[in-house]
Write a protein that holds these residues in place. Sequence first.
Motif, PDB file in Angstrom:
ATOM      1  N   VAL A  32      60.575   1.479  23.434  1.00 37.72           N
ATOM      2  CA  VAL A  32      60.015   0.221  23.928  1.00 37.72           C
ATOM      3  C   VAL A  32      60.096   0.156  25.452  1.00 37.72           C
ATOM      4  O   VAL A  32      59.143  -0.266  26.127  1.00 37.72           O
ATOM      5  CB  VAL A  32      60.758  -0.976  23.295  1.00 37.72           C
ATOM      6  N   ALA A  33      61.220   0.589  26.019  1.00 32.54           N
ATOM      7  CA  ALA A  33      61.384   0.583  27.475  1.00 32.54           C
ATOM      8  C   ALA A  33      60.370   1.501  28.148  1.00 32.54           C
ATOM      9  O   ALA A  33      59.804   1.165  29.199  1.00 32.54           O
ATOM     10  CB  ALA A  33      62.805   1.002  27.839  1.00 32.54           C
ATOM     11  N   MET A  34      60.127   2.656  27.536  1.00 27.07           N
ATOM     12  CA  MET A  34      59.177   3.604  28.104  1.00 27.07           C
ATOM     13  C   MET A  34      57.758   3.036  28.096  1.00 27.07           C
ATOM     14  O   MET A  34      57.027   3.114  29.092  1.00 27.07           O
ATOM     15  CB  MET A  34      59.237   4.914  27.323  1.00 27.07           C
ATOM     16  N   VAL A  35      57.377   2.426  26.980  1.00 27.08           N
ATOM     17  CA  VAL A  35      56.053   1.815  26.890  1.00 27.08           C
ATOM     18  C   VAL A  35      55.927   0.673  27.892  1.00 27.08           C
ATOM     19  O   VAL A  35      54.901   0.514  28.556  1.00 27.08           O
ATOM     20  CB  VAL A  35      55.791   1.315  25.461  1.00 27.08           C
ATOM     21  N   ALA A  36      56.991  -0.123  28.019  1.00 25.38           N
ATOM     22  CA  ALA A  36      56.972  -1.245  28.955  1.00 25.38           C
ATOM     23  C   ALA A  36      56.824  -0.779  30.399  1.00 25.38           C
ATOM     24  O   ALA A  36      56.296  -1.516  31.240  1.00 25.38           O
ATOM     25  CB  ALA A  36      58.259  -2.069  28.802  1.00 25.38           C
ATOM     26  N   CYS A  37      57.276   0.439  30.702  1.00 26.91           N
ATOM     27  CA  CYS A  37      57.156   0.965  32.066  1.00 26.91           C
ATOM     28  C   CYS A  37      55.777   1.563  32.338  1.00 26.91           C
ATOM     29  O   CYS A  37      55.245   1.420  33.443  1.00 26.91           O
ATOM     30  CB  CYS A  37      58.234   2.028  32.309  1.00 26.91           C
ATOM     31  N   TYR A  38      55.194   2.238  31.347  1.00 26.02           N
ATOM     32  CA  TYR A  38      53.926   2.906  31.664  1.00 26.02           C
ATOM     33  C   TYR A  38      52.699   2.010  31.477  1.00 26.02           C
ATOM     34  O   TYR A  38      51.661   2.245  32.115  1.00 26.02           O
ATOM     35  CB  TYR A  38      53.773   4.221  30.906  1.00 26.02           C
ATOM     36  N   VAL A  41      48.187   2.109  24.726  1.00 32.06           N
ATOM     37  CA  VAL A  41      48.755   1.557  23.490  1.00 32.06           C
ATOM     38  C   VAL A  41      48.654   2.573  22.355  1.00 32.06           C
ATOM     39  O   VAL A  41      49.614   2.791  21.597  1.00 32.06           O
ATOM     40  CB  VAL A  41      48.033   0.250  23.111  1.00 32.06           C
ATOM     41  N   LEU A  42      47.482   3.220  22.220  1.00 29.99           N
ATOM     42  CA  LEU A  42      47.298   4.193  21.146  1.00 29.99           C
ATOM     43  C   LEU A  42      48.205   5.410  21.328  1.00 29.99           C
ATOM     44  O   LEU A  42      48.719   5.955  20.343  1.00 29.99           O
ATOM     45  CB  LEU A  42      45.836   4.626  21.066  1.00 29.99           C
ATOM     46  N   LEU A  43      48.398   5.836  22.567  1.00 33.41           N
ATOM     47  CA  LEU A  43      49.344   6.934  22.797  1.00 33.41           C
ATOM     48  C   LEU A  43      50.744   6.524  22.360  1.00 33.41           C
ATOM     49  O   LEU A  43      51.502   7.333  21.810  1.00 33.41           O
ATOM     50  CB  LEU A  43      49.344   7.324  24.276  1.00 33.41           C
ATOM     51  N   GLY A  44      51.095   5.269  22.599  1.00 29.03           N
ATOM     52  CA  GLY A  44      52.381   4.785  22.144  1.00 29.03           C
ATOM     53  C   GLY A  44      52.488   4.790  20.622  1.00 29.03           C
ATOM     54  O   GLY A  44      53.527   5.162  20.062  1.00 29.03           O
ATOM     55  N   VAL A  45      51.408   4.408  19.945  1.00 25.07           N
ATOM     56  CA  VAL A  45      51.412   4.405  18.478  1.00 25.07           C
ATOM     57  C   VAL A  45      51.579   5.822  17.939  1.00 25.07           C
ATOM     58  O   VAL A  45      52.366   6.079  17.018  1.00 25.07           O
ATOM     59  CB  VAL A  45      50.110   3.775  17.936  1.00 25.07           C
ATOM     60  N   VAL A  46      50.817   6.767  18.522  1.00 20.66           N
ATOM     61  CA  VAL A  46      50.933   8.166  18.088  1.00 20.66           C
ATOM     62  C   VAL A  46      52.336   8.694  18.380  1.00 20.66           C
ATOM     63  O   VAL A  46      52.936   9.395  17.552  1.00 20.66           O
ATOM     64  CB  VAL A  46      49.867   9.043  18.777  1.00 20.66           C
ATOM     65  N   GLY A  47      52.868   8.373  19.561  1.00 19.70           N
ATOM     66  CA  GLY A  47      54.224   8.800  19.896  1.00 19.70           C
ATOM     67  C   GLY A  47      55.249   8.236  18.931  1.00 19.70           C
ATOM     68  O   GLY A  47      56.178   8.943  18.512  1.00 19.70           O
ATOM     69  N   TYR A  48      55.074   6.970  18.535  1.00 15.78           N
ATOM     70  CA  TYR A  48      56.010   6.357  17.586  1.00 15.78           C
ATOM     71  C   TYR A  48      55.913   7.033  16.222  1.00 15.78           C
ATOM     72  O   TYR A  48      56.927   7.246  15.549  1.00 15.78           O
ATOM     73  CB  TYR A  48      55.712   4.870  17.463  1.00 15.78           C
ATOM     74  N   ALA A  49      54.685   7.392  15.832  1.00 17.58           N
ATOM     75  CA  ALA A  49      54.519   8.126  14.570  1.00 17.58           C
ATOM     76  C   ALA A  49      55.255   9.465  14.627  1.00 17.58           C
ATOM     77  O   ALA A  49      55.876   9.887  13.642  1.00 17.58           O
ATOM     78  CB  ALA A  49      53.033   8.347  14.285  1.00 17.58           C
ATOM     79  N   SER A  96      54.862  14.735  23.133  1.00 17.94           N
ATOM     80  CA  SER A  96      55.743  14.757  24.303  1.00 17.94           C
ATOM     81  C   SER A  96      56.456  13.424  24.485  1.00 17.94           C
ATOM     82  O   SER A  96      57.587  13.380  24.975  1.00 17.94           O
ATOM     83  CB  SER A  96      54.936  15.106  25.555  1.00 17.94           C
ATOM     84  N   ILE A  97      55.803  12.331  24.121  1.00 20.09           N
ATOM     85  CA  ILE A  97      56.479  11.034  24.153  1.00 20.09           C
ATOM     86  C   ILE A  97      57.690  11.068  23.228  1.00 20.09           C
ATOM     87  O   ILE A  97      58.797  10.644  23.592  1.00 20.09           O
ATOM     88  CB  ILE A  97      55.514   9.907  23.734  1.00 20.09           C
ATOM     89  N   ALA A  98      57.482  11.595  22.013  1.00 22.10           N
ATOM     90  CA  ALA A  98      58.596  11.682  21.062  1.00 22.10           C
ATOM     91  C   ALA A  98      59.721  12.546  21.614  1.00 22.10           C
ATOM     92  O   ALA A  98      60.902  12.184  21.524  1.00 22.10           O
ATOM     93  CB  ALA A  98      58.093  12.255  19.732  1.00 22.10           C
ATOM     94  N   MET A  99      59.364  13.695  22.203  1.00 19.88           N
ATOM     95  CA  MET A  99      60.372  14.587  22.751  1.00 19.88           C
ATOM     96  C   MET A  99      61.148  13.899  23.879  1.00 19.88           C
ATOM     97  O   MET A  99      62.376  14.005  23.960  1.00 19.88           O
ATOM     98  CB  MET A  99      59.694  15.866  23.257  1.00 19.88           C
ATOM     99  N   GLY A 100      60.432  13.195  24.743  1.00 21.30           N
ATOM    100  CA  GLY A 100      61.091  12.500  25.844  1.00 21.30           C
ATOM    101  C   GLY A 100      61.997  11.384  25.365  1.00 21.30           C
ATOM    102  O   GLY A 100      63.098  11.196  25.894  1.00 21.30           O
ATOM    103  N   SER A 104      53.256  11.520  32.778  1.00 20.26           N
ATOM    104  CA  SER A 104      52.363  12.221  31.858  1.00 20.26           C
ATOM    105  C   SER A 104      51.501  11.252  31.069  1.00 20.26           C
ATOM    106  O   SER A 104      50.291  11.462  30.915  1.00 20.26           O
ATOM    107  CB  SER A 104      53.170  13.097  30.891  1.00 20.26           C
ATOM    108  N   VAL A 105      52.097  10.187  30.558  1.00 22.08           N
ATOM    109  CA  VAL A 105      51.345   9.230  29.741  1.00 22.08           C
ATOM    110  C   VAL A 105      50.311   8.487  30.585  1.00 22.08           C
ATOM    111  O   VAL A 105      49.167   8.293  30.154  1.00 22.08           O
ATOM    112  CB  VAL A 105      52.296   8.239  29.053  1.00 22.08           C
ATOM    113  N   VAL A 106      50.705   8.070  31.777  1.00 21.54           N
ATOM    114  CA  VAL A 106      49.755   7.377  32.650  1.00 21.54           C
ATOM    115  C   VAL A 106      48.574   8.286  32.984  1.00 21.54           C
ATOM    116  O   VAL A 106      47.404   7.882  32.909  1.00 21.54           O
ATOM    117  CB  VAL A 106      50.452   6.898  33.942  1.00 21.54           C
ATOM    118  N   SER A 107      48.874   9.523  33.330  1.00 26.45           N
ATOM    119  CA  SER A 107      47.802  10.473  33.647  1.00 26.45           C
ATOM    120  C   SER A 107      46.923  10.719  32.425  1.00 26.45           C
ATOM    121  O   SER A 107      45.693  10.792  32.529  1.00 26.45           O
ATOM    122  CB  SER A 107      48.409  11.796  34.125  1.00 26.45           C
TER     123      SER A 107
END
Length: 496
Positions: free
Chosen positions: A230-236, A446-454, A199-203, A417-420
């Motif tokens: 990067v902006a999304m990760v910096a916000c959550y 951080v790991l959710l961000g890594v998976v989303g980036y993948a 969902s991170i990738a989709m967003g 969604s990511v915060v939750s």
Amino acid sequence: MTAKPALLVASLALIAAIGLWGVVDSAGLVAIASVIVDAYFRSRGWFLMLTVSGMLVFCLWLAFSRFGGIRLGADDDRPEFSTPSWIAMLFAAGMGVGLLFWAVAEPLTHFAFARTAMSAPVAAQQALVTTIFHWGIHAWAIYGTTALIIAYFAFRRGTPMLVSAPIVYLFPRERWARALGWMSDFMAIVAIAIGVGGSIAMGVFQVADGIDVLGGGTGAGAALVGTVFVAMVACYLPALMTDLGSGMAKLSNLAMLLAIGLAVFVVIFGPTEVLLNSVLGSFGQYLTNAIPRGFQTFTFFDDEVATWFKSWTLTYMVWWIAWGPFVGVFVARISKGRTIREFVFGVLIGPTLFSVVWFGVFGGIGLYETLQGAGELATMAAANAERATFALLGRMPFPVVTTLGTIIAAFLFIVTSVVSAAFVLGTFSTGGDPDPRPRIRLIWGVLLGVVGYAMILSGSMDAVKKLIALGALPFVFITVLLMVCLVRALGEETAT
């Protein structure tokens, strides 16, 4: 609450390994996921559809049974949130950004496929019904079943908010129950992390394309996608250092208000009569087809239809199962004090009705344009799904305002969604701690961000779907066991 270091270490290690694998060799990861998922869908597609339909029947049975009056908590507990805020929060956690992403693209994609075998009006109606089926009551039955089981055992029996809790509670002295419970939590963590990563990738794809549209571009490049990520990760990430409370409710409500405003705008400034007829007609068709559709597996159709069924219907059902543990815990946390009947009807009916209206409006106007002979949106949906919604808004008044509103709503849906999800993953990986330490939440963020980036590096939504399905497949079997646990526990209750 005593932590479970083995579960924490094992889950962090596996998700980190999957994320890094996806970053280093995304094509290889997608290829392996495709082989496994395709084999499962061929051999167990019937079981998946039976399980999902069984969850819907299970929820309805509970609502109409003598157990419907049982509260999720003590008998004198009452809900913490108002019903509108409650529905907005569960909806934002469960589906938010997907509705913006697929609003126009999915109905048009199904229409293009169905048009080869039936007349255009019939194909358009079937496209809408199919889309609503994917986002409707069956999806929320998956969420509702998981959430109800977790909420019942947590608030009624005092267990931790874990997938394993019902199993361990009912079989406290059995070694197999502890082992199965550990594995259940582990599989839930994997499903959540991969599902939210998708969902991170989709967003990110959606927001980047929206910004590109505002800038007059023809397609979001890698640099823009990376900047949005990067902006999304910096916000959550900073939000993970604070408590999960009213702030999340406000953000969810704002995102939902923006989405509702977009739908109202399209109805007012679009072909109003056509769109209202589209909503009403698709609702009627959905009512008569929803239950039978849940048992349809397209057994005797050709390979093209079988491929479509696996790529869309089966993939969607597994996608919702992947999000089931995450949404289940989150919805359980905000549902204390509601009766089982109130819970079931709220979870099943409210979001499903919104999906009917949403796709009836956005899908309806896309189909209307296509049937009138202008096929630009259909072409856009086939080539670049994340841009289809923006292409529609660009044909209407005030395109800058509506495009900006869509970007903001998508951004808020993903952040909430990511915060939750990070809170829930922290809870699961620490043995049920309802307020995991900020450091644990931050690591999961951080790991959710890594998976989303993948997932972003995989380059397409088809690849993202395969990866999400891979993470969710083992959890399908756990959901069946959890339903059995709830039935056994309710059998000990006194009718209220």
